[in-house]
Write a protein that holds these residues in place. Structure first.
Motif, mmCIF file in Angstrom:
data_model
loop_
_atom_site.group_PDB
_atom_site.id
_atom_site.type_symbol
_atom_site.label_atom_id
_atom_site.label_comp_id
_atom_site.label_asym_id
_atom_site.label_seq_id
_atom_site.Cartn_x
_atom_site.Cartn_y
_atom_site.Cartn_z
ATOM 1 N N ALA A 115 9.098 -5.280 12.044
ATOM 2 C CA ALA A 115 8.843 -5.978 10.777
ATOM 3 C C ALA A 115 8.226 -7.351 11.008
ATOM 4 O O ALA A 115 7.425 -7.822 10.189
ATOM 5 N N ASN A 116 8.573 -7.997 12.107
ATOM 6 C CA ASN A 116 8.009 -9.302 12.431
ATOM 7 C C ASN A 116 6.613 -9.199 13.036
ATOM 8 O O ASN A 116 5.879 -10.180 13.058
ATOM 9 N N ALA A 117 6.256 -8.016 13.536
ATOM 10 C CA ALA A 117 5.001 -7.853 14.275
ATOM 11 C C ALA A 117 3.847 -7.340 13.420
ATOM 12 O O ALA A 117 2.690 -7.626 13.720
ATOM 13 N N ILE A 118 4.156 -6.565 12.379
ATOM 14 C CA ILE A 118 3.096 -5.939 11.580
ATOM 15 C C ILE A 118 3.396 -6.103 10.100
ATOM 16 O O ILE A 118 4.522 -6.402 9.706
ATOM 17 N N ASP A 119 2.396 -5.880 9.287
ATOM 18 C CA ASP A 119 2.528 -5.965 7.837
ATOM 19 C C ASP A 119 3.026 -4.614 7.313
ATOM 20 O O ASP A 119 2.262 -3.646 7.247
ATOM 21 N N LEU A 120 4.283 -4.571 6.936
ATOM 22 C CA LEU A 120 4.867 -3.310 6.481
ATOM 23 C C LEU A 120 4.354 -2.868 5.113
ATOM 24 O O LEU A 120 4.623 -1.741 4.699
ATOM 25 N N GLU A 121 3.589 -3.714 4.437
ATOM 26 C CA GLU A 121 2.933 -3.286 3.200
ATOM 27 C C GLU A 121 1.662 -2.511 3.511
ATOM 28 O O GLU A 121 1.157 -1.784 2.661
ATOM 29 N N GLN A 122 1.155 -2.653 4.727
ATOM 30 C CA GLN A 122 -0.063 -1.969 5.151
ATOM 31 C C GLN A 122 0.208 -0.795 6.094
ATOM 32 O O GLN A 122 -0.637 0.080 6.259
ATOM 33 N N VAL A 123 1.357 -0.818 6.741
ATOM 34 C CA VAL A 123 1.699 0.190 7.749
ATOM 35 C C VAL A 123 3.006 0.847 7.334
ATOM 36 O O VAL A 123 4.016 0.172 7.154
ATOM 37 N N TYR A 124 2.977 2.158 7.194
ATOM 38 C CA TYR A 124 4.166 2.903 6.799
ATOM 39 C C TYR A 124 4.910 3.354 8.051
ATOM 40 O O TYR A 124 4.383 4.129 8.853
ATOM 41 N N MET A 150 0.851 -1.180 0.000
ATOM 42 C CA MET A 150 0.000 0.000 0.000
ATOM 43 C C MET A 150 0.894 1.239 0.000
ATOM 44 O O MET A 150 1.895 1.294 0.685
ATOM 45 N N ASN A 151 0.518 2.230 -0.759
ATOM 46 C CA ASN A 151 1.307 3.455 -0.861
ATOM 47 C C ASN A 151 0.742 4.503 0.103
ATOM 48 O O ASN A 151 -0.407 4.870 0.029
ATOM 49 N N HIS A 152 1.572 4.952 0.994
ATOM 50 C CA HIS A 152 1.179 5.967 1.970
ATOM 51 C C HIS A 152 1.936 7.253 1.697
ATOM 52 O O HIS A 152 3.110 7.223 1.353
ATOM 53 N N ASN A 153 1.268 8.357 1.885
ATOM 54 C CA ASN A 153 1.954 9.639 1.816
ATOM 55 C C ASN A 153 2.476 10.050 3.179
ATOM 56 O O ASN A 153 3.494 10.703 3.283
ATOM 57 N N GLU A 154 1.738 9.695 4.209
ATOM 58 C CA GLU A 154 2.101 10.054 5.578
ATOM 59 C C GLU A 154 2.385 8.788 6.369
ATOM 60 O O GLU A 154 1.696 7.786 6.215
#
Length: 89
Positions: A27-36, A1-5
């Motif tokens: 990185a092991n705890a959350i989905d870095l594609e969803q959370v910037y 996912m692309n985030h600006n902020e």
């Protein structure tokens, strides 16, 4: 996912081995594609004096921007995931 902020800020500084570990824990705890997660080197920012005063002895620190809540090191992946779930509600 692309985030600006960013959703989270990981306050760090050059040569901080605990910050490197914290980055992996996140990185092991959350989905870095969803959370910037933005990495902020406290010594390199325009407001470095204030950031060093606020975070210099606490690094690494993660700040959730929407809730303005922080979690200080030490934390493991399950602890971080639970904190993130709570602050993201």
């Amino acid at each position: 996912m692309n985030h600006n902020e960013p959703d989270l800020i990981l306050f760090t500084t050059d040569g901080c081995h605990l910050c490197d570990i914290a980055s992996q824990v996140i990185a092991n705890a959350i989905d870095l594609e969803q959370v910037y997660v933005e990495l902020v080197d406290i010594a390199e920012e325009p407001e470095a004096d204030q950031l060093i005063e606020d975070y210099g002895t606490r690094l690494p620190v993660v700040k959730h921007l929407a809730s303005d809540r922080e979690i200080d090191w030490p934390f493991d992946s399950p602890t971080f995931a639970k904190w993130f779930d709570v602050v993201s509600r």
